[in-house]
Design a protein around this motif. Structure first.
Motif: not given
Length: 290
Positions: A1-8
């Protein structure tokens, strides 16, 4: 799944403060950045966004504002991080000077806007009458989305939108405004040539007129939210035959438009209750918060 990276590290920053007892705490807060969008040589709008996936946001915004046509060919998308500018270039010459004068503010967060003639093709939309959503799939989706890693769990103050197929989440986008999150998904669908007829759109925000219009314009026949409705949102959904499902939490949901697409194949009393959506450690003073 394409999703945001919370660690960014670009999407949230640690900020020091004090809690209700006067104790010093450090929390993560989401970033807000100005992004100026150009269509060819014309400046269109400056948006406040968390700053990820500017290409998808730009294309989706132009699609949902009816500035890109289905037969348009994009020849390039250029993004300059230092200037905070994204430029979408098309083969067709464009000029939207008159359209830009007819801006109307909507109820979307972060000063969402639509243009005065955005609905010029709304009544021509035809959504797939054969699309169906099983309640067993709906229960699984809401549980999966609620517990998926996200920037919301890391920092809060953000909206999420998810493109789903049956009981699977396909693409997950977040932003400070739900209109930005839906535009990112619209841009991804257009650039990747994703068919909308068998998809379900899920949002954490209210089911407003803007959300209904954008979902219908993308050709998606079913819109789901864990939040509530606005009267105009319901009216527009009924007008175009969009299935509108709100207050979808745990075992409960309410359908206010096109209920024939919902197949009741699961006993609500047997569905799992929705777990508390806790922020992970680091979002508060070392303690998880519901």
């Amino acid at each position: 799944m394409i999703h945001p990276d919370p660690e960014d590290s670009r999407l949230s920053v640690p900020v020091s403060g004090f809690d209700q007892t006067g104790a010093e705490v450090e929390i993560n807060v989401v970033t807000e950045r100005a992004l100026t969008l150009y269509l060819n040589s014309q400046e269109i709008v400056t948006m406040m966004t968390i700053g990820d996936r500017p290409d998808l946001l730009a294309v989706g915004y132009l699609l949902n504002q009816n500035m890109l046509r289905g037969d348009d060919r994009i020849t390039g998308i250029d993004y300059d991080d230092d200037l905070e500018v994204v430029v979408v270039r098309t083969e067709r010459e464009t000029d939207y000077e008159d359209k830009l004068k007819k801006k109307v503010r909507t109820s979307g967060c972060a000063q969402g806007t639509v243009f005065g003639d955005m609905m010029e093709r709304f009544d021509d939309i035809r959504l797939d009458p054969d699309a169906r959503l099983r309640t067993s799939a709906l229960y699984k989706l809401t549980r999966t989305i609620n517990t998926a890693p996200s920037l919301y769990l890391a920092a809060g103050a953000i909206h999420g939108c998810v493109l789903c197929q049956e009981d699977r989440a396909v693409a997950y986008m977040e932003d400070v405004g739900r209109h930005n999150a839906v535009d990112k998904i619209a841009g991804w669908m257009w650039l990747e040539n994703i068919a909308p007829q068998d998809k379900v759109f899920y949002t954490t925000g209210r089911l407003t007129s803007e959300m209904v219009i954008k979902t219908a314009m993308m050709g998606i026949p079913i819109l789901v939210s864990r939040s509530g409705f606005t009267a105009w949102g319901v009216e527009l959904a009924r007008r175009v035959g969009l299935t509108l499902i709100g207050r979808a939490r745990g075992q409960r949901f309410i359908v206010l438009s096109a209920p024939q697409r919902v197949i009741h194949d699961a006993d609500p009393s047997q569905a799992e209750a929705e777990p508390a959506r806790s922020r992970r450690k680091g979002a508060t003073s070392g303690k998880e918060m519901s």
